[in-house]
Design an enzyme around this catalytic site. Structure first.
Site, PDB file in Angstrom:
ATOM      1  N   CYS A  60       0.844  -1.196   0.000  1.00 50.14           N
ATOM      2  CA  CYS A  60       0.000   0.000   0.000  1.00 50.14           C
ATOM      3  C   CYS A  60       0.875   1.240   0.000  1.00 50.14           C
ATOM      4  O   CYS A  60       2.096   1.157   0.086  1.00 50.14           O
ATOM      5  CB  CYS A  60      -0.938   0.005   1.202  1.00 50.14           C
ATOM      6  N   ASP A 596      14.709  33.724 -23.377  1.00 49.50           N
ATOM      7  CA  ASP A 596      15.832  34.068 -24.245  1.00 49.50           C
ATOM      8  C   ASP A 596      15.247  34.443 -25.603  1.00 49.50           C
ATOM      9  O   ASP A 596      14.178  33.947 -25.980  1.00 49.50           O
ATOM     10  CB  ASP A 596      16.777  32.872 -24.371  1.00 49.50           C
ATOM     11  N   ASP A 790      17.404  27.862 -24.940  1.00 45.68           N
ATOM     12  CA  ASP A 790      17.763  26.676 -25.722  1.00 45.68           C
ATOM     13  C   ASP A 790      19.260  26.513 -25.930  1.00 45.68           C
ATOM     14  O   ASP A 790      19.719  25.426 -26.281  1.00 45.68           O
ATOM     15  CB  ASP A 790      17.079  26.732 -27.094  1.00 45.68           C
TER      16      ASP A 790
END
Length: 907
Positions: A60, A596, A790
């Site tokens: 559980c 950015d 990125d």
């Protein structure tokens, strides 16, 4: 299997087989044993490996407390993480203090659970079934095969051939290894023929030899072995979940089989004074009680003795035993013809056990379904239609069906209409529409034609495709997404700590409440109702049993992990990967989003508007620039290289000059030295190079050669489709939008004006450290900051932000520094991310609310607080089912909503 997943960390060098990861960093939300001492000279320096274990026997959601405590008590373990839904634990193990075998043995002793090590070998592994492992070794190893290793089973030593079947020689596993460059075939340990087929793992370098070539090699050189691929195995978490679900269902079925007659005898209109019914009930209830003791008592005692914890199994064992023992006592009095007032109630103990086991079975099934629902690996097609090498790619070309595990580099495979694409590749024939919703979450099919890329797990439309393989199954889109999701599932948000503390105190508190209920009813019945002490004790016992059994900490224990599991899986279906589930909790509080510019708010696909070359030999300058920038993945470098290649002098192709000592300075530029002339060439932004230019709305790249200005390029980017609408929606949520960039002021202001970003929230000419400082200043002002970027120069900012989001197509360095990875370039995925975070948090709070409400009402009803409404002891076993089922339903409701629907028109 050839499709194995690379480990999160490098494998330990002290083992030939990949069995863990070394020097792993501390993960948030894990527990560290403060008692570790690494200064023992005799042991030598600490050597940590990252270990993953699959756990069998978890019953559980409240099992996590005992398991975590057992892990903390092992001195060699640090940074442990537990996921009860996936039945997995992960930790750093100091191998100088103990081996993994010793740790597993100790954990099994202290918890009662079973543990199985989950190996994640580096490289590729092909698993074969053979008759004689010795003959496979004698067949040699083709170039590219690095290791032969036995599977899970044991093999007799070759000496058995001479000493007979009853030899006492212990079994020894096969392990044949050498470095890839040695090729000496050294056998460290080996085994001989066996009566049974055995599995052999063949480790190989897929760039040197393909899986099919390895398979055919051993088929040809060991023809008597009938070499076959081993059956594909499910992920360990799913395999263990399936076994536990099956076991729980069998236990419930067996218990129910013995319980039904007892219940019938108790409630059917039969002569209850007939002693035969009592005899049969005693026999059947005894069988059920033996099952209960075997199921609940060992684990409860181990947790109590070794970890000092009272688990729910302890209360169940005590309650069912009390009911059973009392019924036996009443049975004895009945046989002696001195029946007690209440008589036997064997049906109480048997129904309690049966209903508790029903709840456990449903609990196990729910956990298995949850794990399966977020398992991206199920989308991996098991077979491929291989275009015969050298054959035609036309529709009538020769093909053959092979196991997907046997695909290798250089293969082409055919994708029939309305079938899943087996792995990533590039279309070389045909055209169709492909449903990429498993990656993007978008249901609208995408048109695909010659030269387009396709991804594993996506569904082909009406056309027929021939695809050139670019990624093997172990490294394709499915595997990459699955690996990130699975790695994230072991960590947990901070709110889980609250649930853990509540679950840890729940059982002791319930034991105390049970004692109070017993004393209160015993005294009330004796004093108020003037009943005998014996009858008062019996009635008090019924209330106590019901109170102890009906309470359920499982709902509290599963309230958070079930939601987190479903939320991370749901977000993955929209191409949003939470590498750190803690951020699932943080993202909803975002007050400021910093973007950015290049590649995030803009397309990142720049175009050279103007190129000026200074000097008498422009072709030489172009050649040096090409040599310096050709391997650079920055959008500016890519655009300049494209421009140079498309502007040859006198129709003569520009060849790159060989450059050496190339060094990149993120946010500034690149430096290199021409190998032939030894001239130093630098390319970057004007400020870095000291070149004076008039400010404009364009991006500039300048080049200097030995300090002289050699070239200037003006480039232009455009905003990403839908970016202005995304920013508008973010602003409507009272989220401040910022834009920062290393680009010029003019270029930044141009995009900011187009996207309606206030100039006060824009910054330009920022180096990586400046981006970090900008985010840090916002955080100091009490803001919760999400940063979207990125590039490599965004890595520091991604780490600094409260939530770092990496946009697809960027660098691997930036991806590694992020908390969330967007598998697409859609900017509105940020909105979906926020929506899922808010929805998950609401469901966690709803789960906590339900858990509290259920336990409060159920305990009061069982304890007799509501005089006319009482939960009888025999029905208290339904507590786990009633409490956990809504938790599962609330978590699964995350999957029923299409979070991307309202944003599909933005791009």
């Amino acid at each position: 299997m050839p499709c194995q997943h690379p480990p999160r960390h490098k494998a330990g060098t002290d083992h030939l087989t990949a069995n863990g990861c070394t020097n792993s960093s501390t993960t948030q939300g894990s527990s560290v044993d403060s008692g570790h001492k690494d200064d023992d000279v005799e042991r030598g320096p600490a050597s940590y490996e990252r270990i993953i274990l699959s756990v069998g026997g978890l019953k559980c959601g409240c099992c996590e407390t005992g398991l975590s405590k057992a892990l903390r008590h092992v001195p060699a373990i640090r940074n442990h993480q537990v996921n009860v839904v996936l039945a997995r634990v992960e930790f750093d193990l100091d191998t100088s203090r103990g081996s993994i075998t010793e740790v597993i043995s100790r954990l099994r002793k202290t918890t009662g659970y079973t543990f199985e090590k989950y190996d994640q070998p580096e490289g590729q592994v092909l698993e074969l079934l053979v008759d004689d492992v010795l003959e496979i070794h004698q067949a040699g190893r083709p170039f590219g095969v690095t290791l032969l290793e036995s599977g899970d089973k044991q093999y007799w030593h070759p000496a058995m051939l001479w000493s007979g079947r009853n030899s006492a020689i212990p079994p020894t596993p096969l392990l044949v290894s050498s470095s890839p460059d040695q090729g000496d075939g050294t056998m460290e340990k080996f085994v001989g023929p066996s009566l049974y087929r055995r599995n052999i793992r063949i480790h190989y370098n897929a760039k040197q030899i393909g899986a099919r070539d390895v398979f055919e090699y051993y088929q040809q050189l060991a023809p008597s072995q009938n070499v076959q691929l081993a059956p594909a195995t499910a992920h360990p978490s799913l395999a263990i979940g399936a076994r536990q679900t099956k076991r729980a269902c069998i236990l419930f079925a067996v218990t129910t089989f013995f319980t039904i007659p007892v219940v019938v005898f108790a409630y059917a209109p039969v002569n209850h004074n007939n002693i035969v019914y009592a005899h049969v009930s005693l026999a059947l209830a005894s069988v059920v009680q033996i099952i209960a003791i075997n199921e609940f008592v060992p684990g409860a005692l181990q947790s109590l003795i070794h970890s000092g914890l009272f688990e729910m199994d302890f209360l169940v064992a005590v309650s069912t035993s009390i009911a059973y023992v009392y019924s036996v006592v009443a049975y004895v009095f009945q046989v002696k013809q001195k029946p007690l007032e209440t008589g036997c109630f064997f049906e109480t103990s048997t129904m309690l056990v049966a209903l508790i086991l029903l709840g456990r079975a449903v609990n196990e099934y729910a956990r298995l379904r949850a794990a399966k629902s977020v398992s991206v690996r199920s989308l991996q097609t098991q077979e491929a239609l291989l275009v015969v090498p050298g054959g035609s790619t036309a529709p009538g070309g020769d093909t053959r069906v092979i196991d997907a595990r046997l695909l290798q580099y250089g293969d082409r495979f055919k994708v029939l209409p309305h079938t899943r694409i087996v792995t990533d590749g590039e279309i070389v024939y045909g055209g169709s529409e492909v449903d990429e919703s498993m990656i993007t979450g978008e249901t609208v099919p995408v048109a695909k034609g010659l030269g387009n890329t396709v991804h594993a797990g996506t569904t082909n439309g009406r056309g027929q495709l021939v695809v050139a393989l670019t990624k093997l199954p172990h490294e394709n889109s499915i595997s990459r997404i699955a690996m990130m999701v699975e790695n994230a599932e072991l960590s947990k948000p901070k709110i889980q700590a609250l649930a853990d503390r509540i679950a840890g105190w729940f059982v002791p508190v319930m034991a105390a409440i049970g004692i109070l209920v017993f004393l209160a009813w015993m005294l009330f019945d004796r004093i108020q109702n003037q009943r005998t002490w014996r009858n008062a004790v019996i009635k008090a016992l019924t209330y106590t049993i019901a109170t102890l059994i009906v309470s359920c900490p499982c709902a509290i224990g599963l309230a958070v992990p079930m939601v987190v599991l479903i939320a991370t899986g749901t977000s993955a279906r929209f191409g949003i990967i939470f590498r750190e589930p803690q951020k699932l909790e943080v993202a909803r509080n975002t007050t400021d989003i910093v973007f950015d510019k290049t590649g995030t708010l803009t397309t990142g696909s720049l175009t050279v508007i103007e190129g000026k070359l200074m000097g008498a030999y422009p072709e030489n300058i172009k050649s040096m620039i090409l040599g310096l920038l050709e391997g650079d993945k920055h959008p500016v470098a890519l655009a300049v290289c494209r421009w140079i290649k498309s502007h040859p002098d006198d129709n003569t192709p520009i060849l790159p000059t060989k450059m050496v000592d190339i060094q990149s300075e993120p946010g500034s530029g690149v430096t290199g030295v021409c190998e032939a002339s030894r001239l130093k060439v630098r390319a970057g932004n004007p400020e870095w190079l000291g070149v004076k230019l008039l400010e404009s709305q364009h991006t500039h790249l300048c080049v200097t050669i030995d300090g002289f200005h050699g070239a200037t390029f003006r480039l232009q980017d455009r905003e990403r489709p839908g970016a202005n609408k995304v920013i508008e929606l973010l602003t409507s949520r009272s989220i401040n939008v910022h834009m920062i960039s290393g680009d010029s002021e003019g270029a930044v202001n141009e995009i900011a004006h187009t996207l309606n970003i206030p100039k006060v929230r824009t910054r330009w000419r920022l180096k990586p450290i400046d981006k970090q400082k900008y985010i840090h200043e916002l955080q100091k002002a009490g803001k919760v900051v999400m940063f979207c970027g990125d590039g490599t120069n965004d890595s520091v900012a991604l780490k600094q932000a409260d939530v770092g989001v990496h946009v697809n197509g960027g660098s691997d360095v930036a991806k590694g520094a992020s908390d969330v990875v967007l598998m697409t370039t859609r900017l509105h995925d940020v909105l979906i991310l926020l929506d899922i975070s808010i929805a998950a948090y609401r469901r966690i709070i709803l789960n906590f609310g339900w858990s509290a409400l259920y336990n409060l009402v159920a305990i009061l009803m069982a304890a007799g607080a509501f005089v006319r409404f009482r939960i009888e002891p025999q029905w208290a076993g339904l507590g786990e089912l009633v409490s956990v089922a809504p938790i599962v339903g609330i978590a699964f409701s995350l999957k029923w909503r299409d979070y991307g629907r309202k944003y599909r028109g933005l791009e």
